[in-house]
Design an enzyme around this catalytic site. Structure first.
Site: not given
Length: 193
Positions: A79-81
């Site tokens: 989850q790069f966010t």
């Protein structure tokens, strides 16, 4: 590297309505890789995930047992966010997250390290870079955020504090300058009569 850990009774990941992975009691790990992460951060995060005390012991004393201690399962989801910056405007900035090939390689190394440090059959994974539907039955709820490089965050906070101090100092000097200008101004004598 940054991760959000959720203590779960169960969790699952689906892609295009197809079930990819699921776990029972354990920990759901949302993980994000930063551009400057190294194998050292990867190993540190894997160890923290497995050793974090999130469950009570057999006598009910809280924060005593890890996912390994309870023989729980681990579900890792990229989850790069998590590394978004929301300081300016209303659109998130994702420059703090590693991109493409680097992110995939480091994330895969993270999952492999979790498997090596624990039991491979108890570690599940989502699908990197896919639009996933994550179903969570949070237990508690217990949600923890951890970072392997907090010094960087601390340095960022110090830099922000210094910038704010400099800004306040500049405003103070400007105010003093205005006050000096006011005190130097004198009304002509004819207007005083």
């Amino acid at each position: 590297m940054k991760a959000v850990l959720q203590r779960v009774a169960s969790a699952s990941v689906s892609v295009d309505t197809q079930l990819v992975s699921s776990i029972g009691k354990g920990v759901l790990v949302f993980a994000a890789v930063a551009p400057d992460d190294t194998p050292k951060e990867i190993e540190s995060m894997a160890s923290k995930v497995l050793k974090m005390k999130m469950w009570p012991d057999e006598w009910g004393t809280t924060w005593k047992r890890s996912v390994q201690d309870i023989k729980g399962e681990v579900l890792c989801v990229s989850q790069f966010t998590l590394l978004a910056s929301t300081k300016k405007g209303s659109k998130p900035d994702f420059h703090g997250a590693a991109g493409g090939t680097q992110a995939r390689e480091m994330y895969d190394q993270f999952v492999t390290k979790v498997e090596e440090l624990y039991e491979k059959d108890k570690v599940k994974n989502g699908v990197f870079a896919a639009m996933m539907q994550v179903n969570i039955q949070n237990d508690g709820p217990v949600t923890l955020e951890i970072q392997t490089n907090p010094a960087t965050e601390e340095q960022g906070a110090k830099a922000e504090a210094k910038a704010e101090k400099t800004k306040r100092w500049g405003e103070k000097e400007e105010k003093e300058e205005r006050e000096d200008t006011k005190s130097k101004f004198e009304l002509p004598a004819e207007l005083l009569e």
